[in-house]
Scaffold this motif. Structure first.
Motif, PDB file in Angstrom:
ATOM      1  N   GLU A  20       0.808  -1.218   0.000  1.00 51.08           N
ATOM      2  CA  GLU A  20       0.000   0.000   0.000  1.00 51.08           C
ATOM      3  C   GLU A  20       0.843   1.271   0.000  1.00 51.08           C
ATOM      4  O   GLU A  20       0.427   2.293  -0.531  1.00 51.08           O
ATOM      5  N   ARG A  21       2.004   1.205   0.637  1.00 50.44           N
ATOM      6  CA  ARG A  21       2.869   2.388   0.735  1.00 50.44           C
ATOM      7  C   ARG A  21       4.096   2.210  -0.151  1.00 50.44           C
ATOM      8  O   ARG A  21       4.962   1.389   0.122  1.00 50.44           O
ATOM      9  N   VAL A  22       4.147   2.986  -1.220  1.00 49.65           N
ATOM     10  CA  VAL A  22       5.275   2.948  -2.147  1.00 49.65           C
ATOM     11  C   VAL A  22       5.648   4.385  -2.502  1.00 49.65           C
ATOM     12  O   VAL A  22       4.779   5.191  -2.853  1.00 49.65           O
ATOM     13  N   TRP A  23       6.933   4.684  -2.376  1.00 52.11           N
ATOM     14  CA  TRP A  23       7.439   5.992  -2.807  1.00 52.11           C
ATOM     15  C   TRP A  23       8.455   5.768  -3.921  1.00 52.11           C
ATOM     16  O   TRP A  23       9.278   4.854  -3.851  1.00 52.11           O
ATOM     17  N   VAL A  24       8.395   6.612  -4.946  1.00 53.58           N
ATOM     18  CA  VAL A  24       9.281   6.442  -6.097  1.00 53.58           C
ATOM     19  C   VAL A  24      10.331   7.550  -6.131  1.00 53.58           C
ATOM     20  O   VAL A  24      10.025   8.726  -5.895  1.00 53.58           O
TER      21      VAL A  24
END
Length: 692
Positions: A182-186
Motif C-alpha cells: 500500500e505504501r510505495v514511494w518512487v
C-alpha cells in the motif's frame, strides 16, 4: 499486521558501521526524537564490502553483513516502523550473482544486447546491469522477499529506486499495489512544472518539495545583481537550459554511445543523439497510447532539436517497433541525469543553492502564492508524499543550501565581497598551460561552497572540489583526469586556508552571514514538518549539518551529542542556536503524533505580509508561519474567520512540555507568536485541543 501510523521517517545509510543491530540501538533515541519509521537504504545481499547496498547480487536474501533477516525482524519488533529501499532496475553484473553467472539465467533476468553482448547499464556504470522487470517471472523472483516482508508486517512500505530505468514503470508499480504493497514511494525526478503521473504510489521521495522550499527563501530582488556578477566574472552569457542541452548532447555522443548504437540497430534514424538529448523531462511513458503529458513533452522536444521523424514514432503516429519506443524512453533518464545533475550543475554556477537534484537553476525563486498552490496540489493528490531537505544523493545539505540561497538577500554586498576576493586571490592562482587555475567559474564555485560549509576543513573542501572539477568536464574529467590542472586548483584551495587577508575576509563574511542562512534553514525545516506530506529527516540532520555532495554527506554521525542535546532540552536548557533544530523537530513531531487529523487534512493559505508564508492544517486547527525574507518588521498574518481567541504556542519554552497560551486577534503580529530569535511559529487551537 497493521501498518504503523506514519508521521515522520528517519533516513539511515546502512553499511559496515550501521548494521541492523546498530539501528536497533538507536531506536530509543529516535523515539525520543519523535519519528515513527526508520527509512533504510537497500538491505538485500550486495557485493562483499558494499558501502551502499545498491550493488545487489541476491534480492531473495537480506544482507548477511547487515544482520540478515533475523536482524531486520528484530529491528522491526523494536517499536518503530520500517521503510525499505529496494532496487528493481539493476543488479551487480558479477560472478557472485548467480543470476548473472548462469548463462541461461543471465538471458532471462538481464537486459542483454544480443548483438554486442553489452547490457543496459544503470546510468554509465558498467558493473550494474539492467533487470527485465517487465517479465512476470523475473518480477516474482526478485520481489518475493520484499512482498513477504510487507505481508508479514516486518516492513511498512517500500522506496523504489530509479523507476525511470524500467521498461514500464506504471505497470511495475501497479503490480506492487496488486501484490498488497500500500505504501510505495518512487525516486522520481520531476521538472519544475511536471506533475507525477497517476501511479499506484504514495508519492515521490520529495525532491520537488526540497527545490520549492529552497527557491521560496531565495529573494527575487537579488536575481539581476547575481546574474550580472556571474556573467561578469565568467563571461558566460547563456541561459541554464542552453548549458544543460549542450551537456546532455555531449553525454549522448560519448558516454551513452553504446545505448545509441543499440537504438540504431532497431531503427536507423539520423540525429538520434540530439533527439535523446532534447526531451525537457526525464522521460515519457508511452505504451499502447500517448498521454497528453507525453505528447506535450515530445512537442517541446521538437523545439530543442528532436527530428520530426523520431517524434512521430514516439507519439505512435508513425510505425516503430515497440522495442524502439521502450528503449528510447529508458535511455533519456540516464542522459538527463548525467548531463544535467552531474555536468551542467557544475558548469552553471550562478547560485549553487539552485543546483540541486530535481531542480532548475533557471528558476531563480518561487513566490509564496506558487508555493501554496503546489502544497495544496500535493495535499489533494499525494498527501503522503515524502518531504526532504537532504538525502544521501543531494548536492549539499539543507543547511548549506540555505546559507548559499540567502546570498540573494544581500546581493549587492555579496558582489562587492566576491570582487574583492578575486582581487586578493591573484597571487594564489597558478598558471597551467598558459591559463590561470582555477578559472573564474571554478573559483566562484569554490567561494560559494565555502560560504555554505564554513568552517569545514580544507581536506573536505578539496575532496569536493576535485569531484566538482571532474563532473563539470571542462578542464578535467573522470575518464582522463588532468592531474596538473586539478593539482593547481586544489593547491589554490589549500592556500585559501593559509593565514592572510583573503582567509580573514572569507572567514569574516561567512561568520557574519551565517545567522541569515541559519534563519532560512529553520524556516525551511518548519515547512517540511508541517506542509502536506510526510517529513523525512536525513541521518544527523536534527543538528546543524553542513555537508557537500557524497561522500561528504555520508560521514559518521555523533549520536552521543544528539542524545545529550535531547537530555539537556528535557532538563530545561534554553532554546539556542545549537539546539533549535532539535527543539523544532521534537515539538512539531509531538504535535503530529498527538493530533494526526489536521496533518492528514486540508491545507489553507492565510493572508499575510509578503515576507511570511502562513497556513492552517485541517479545519483550521493548526497554524504554521515561516518568514521567507530576513526582515519581518511589522509583518502580520490574518487568522481564519471565527478562530480568534486562545491558541497554544507549540514552540514556546523548553523542557519536555513547554508551551504557552496566547490570545490572538484576527490580524496577528508575527512578532507576537514567533519563536524568540527565530523566524517560525507553530500554533494549535486551544478549544479544539481541549475537546480531544
Amino acid at each position: 499486521m497493521i501498518a504503523r501510523d506514519l508521521y515522520c521517517t528517519y533516513r539511515l545509510q546502512l553499511g559496515p558501521a550501521m548494521a541492523f543491530e546498530h539501528v536497533q540501538g538507536l531506536v530509543p533515541y529516535l523515539k525520543d526524537l519523535g519519528v515513527s519509521h526508520v527509512y533504510l537504504s537497500p538491505s538485500f545481499q550486495a557485493q562483499e564490502g558494499s558501502t551502499h547496498g545498491y550493488d545487489v547480487i541476491d534480492p531473495t536474501r537480506i544482507s548477511d553483513a547487515l544482520g540478515g533477516e533475523e536482524g531486520l525482524r528484530a529491528l522491526a519488533d523494536s517499536g518503530l516502523g520500517v521503510i525499505l529501499d529496494i532496487v528493481p532496475n539493476h543488479m551487480a553484473g558479477v560472478d557472485t550473482n548467480r543470476y548473472w553467472a548462469d548463462p541461461e539465467l543471465r538471458k532471462k533476468f538481464f537486459d542483454l544486447d544480443p548483438v554486442s553482448g553489452r547490457w543496459r547499464r544503470f546510468f554509465d556504470i558498467d558493473e550494474l546491469a539492467g533487470v527485465r522487470q517487465e517479465d512476470p517471472e523475473v518480477f516474482e523472483e526478485t520481489h518475493k522477499l520484499p512482498l513477504r516482508l510487507v505481508a508479514e508486517g516486518v516492513v511498512d512500505g517500500l522506496r523504489v529506486d530509479h523507476p525511470d530505468g524500467l521498461a514500464d514503470p506504471a505497470g511495475y508499480l501497479a503490480r506492487l499495489r496488486h501484490a498488497g504493497v500500500e505504501r510505495v514511494w518512487v525516486e522520481k525526478i520531476l521538472e519544475a512544472e511536471e506533475e507525477l503521473r497517476d501511479w499506484s504510489v504514495s508519492g515521490t521521495v520529495g525532491y520537488e518539495f526540497l527545490n520549492d522550499a529552497a527557491a521560496l527563501f531565495v529573494d527575487p530582488a537579488g536575481e539581476a545583481t547575481l546574474t550580472d556578477l556571474y556573467r561578469d566574472l565568467t563571461g558566460e552569457q547563456r541561459e541554464f537550459h542552453e548549458v544543460a542541452d549542450e551537456a546532455k548532447l555531449q553525454q549522448a555522443t560519448t558516454t551513452f554511445q553504446p545505448e545509441v548504437d543499440r537504438l540504431r540497430r532497431i531503427v536507423d534514424l539520423p540525429d538520434m543523439e540530439r533527439a535523446l538529448a532534447s526531451l525537457p523531462t526525464y522521460r515519457t511513458y508511452v505504451r499502447d497510447q500517448v498521454d497528453p503529458a507525453d505528447r506535450a513533452a515530445i512537442n517541446a522536444a521538437r523545439h530543442h532539436g528532436m527530428p520530426a521523424e523520431i517524434a512521430a514514432r514516439l507519439t505512435l503516429e508513425a510505425d516503430a517497433p515497440a522495442e524502439f519506443v521502450t528503449r528510447f524512453q529508458q535511455t533519456t533518464p540516464a542522459i538527463t541525469a548525467k548531463g544535467v545533475e552531474d555536468t551542467a550543475f557544475y558548469r552553471d554556477v550562478r547560485l549553487l543553492a539552485l543546483n540541486e537534484v530535481g531542480g532548475d537553476p533557471g528558476r531563480f525563486s518561487l513566490s509564496v502564492a506558487d508555493f501554496h498552490a503546489r502544497c495544496a496540489e500535493r495535499a489533494r493528490r499525494f498527501p503522503q508524499n515524502l518531504l526532504i531537505t537532504q538525502t544521501h544523493d543531494t548536492k549539499r545539505s539543507g543547511d548549506s543550501r540555505a546559507r548559499i540561497g540567502a546570498l540573494a538577500g544581500i546581493a549587492a554586498e555579496w558582489r562587492k565581497e566576491v570582487e574583492r576576493w578575486f582581487d586578493l586571490a591573484a597571487p594564489l592562482r597558478t598558471e597551467v598551460g598558459g591559463r590561470s587555475a582555477p578559472d573564474p567559474s571554478e573559483e566562484y564555485l569554490i567561494y560559494q561552497t565555502l560560504v555554505g560549509v564554513w568552517p569545514a576543513s580544507s581536506e573536505r573542501v578539496e575532496e569536493y572540489v576535485r569531484k566538482a572539477l571532474r563532473e563539470a568536464k571542462r578542464n578535467t574529467n573522470w575518464v582522463e583526469p588532468d592531474e596538473e590542472w586539478e593539482g593547481a586548483v586544489l593547491e589554490f584551495c589549500r592556500r585559501l586556508y593559509g593565514p592572510g587577508e583573503l582567509h580573514d575576509a572569507i572567514s569574516s563574511f561567512a561568520t557574519r552571514h551565517m545567522p541569515r542562512g541559519e534563519r532560512a534553514a529553520v524556516g525551511q525545516l518548519l515547512l517540511k514538518l508541517t506542509t502536506p506530506g510526510v517529513p523525512d529527516v536525513y541521518q544527523g540532520d536534527e543538528l546543524w549539518a553542513l555537508s557537500m555532495v557524497d561522500p561528504d554527506n555520508r560521514r559518521p554521525v555523533d549520536w552521543d551529542l544528539r542524545r545529550e542535546t535531547i537530555a539537556a532540552l528535557d532538563s530545561g536548557a534554553p532554546v539556542d542556536r545549537a539546539n533549535v533544530k532539535m527543539h523544532l523537530i521534537r515539538r512539531a513531531l509531538a504535535l503530529r503524533a498527538r493530533r494526526p487529523e489536521p496533518f492528514a487534512g486540508a491545507y489553507r493559505p492565510l493572508a499575510a505580509t509578503d515576507s511570511l508564508c502562513a497556513f492552517t492544517r485541517g479545519t483550521d486547527e493548526v497554524i504554521a508561519v515561516a518568514a521567507v525574507r530576513d526582515s519581518t518588521t511589522g509583518a502580520t498574518f490574518r487568522l481564519p474567520d471565527g478562530t480568534a481567541g486562545e491558541w497554544r504556542d507549540v514552540l514556546a519554552g523548553s523542557g519536555a512540555d513547554g508551551g504557552r497560551t496566547l490570545t490572538l486577534g484576527p490580524e496577528t503580529p508575527f512578532d507576537q507568536v514567533r519563536l524568540p530569535g527565530w523566524p517560525v511559529a507553530l500554533l494549535e487551537r486551544v478549544a479544539s485541543f481541549e475537546v480531544l
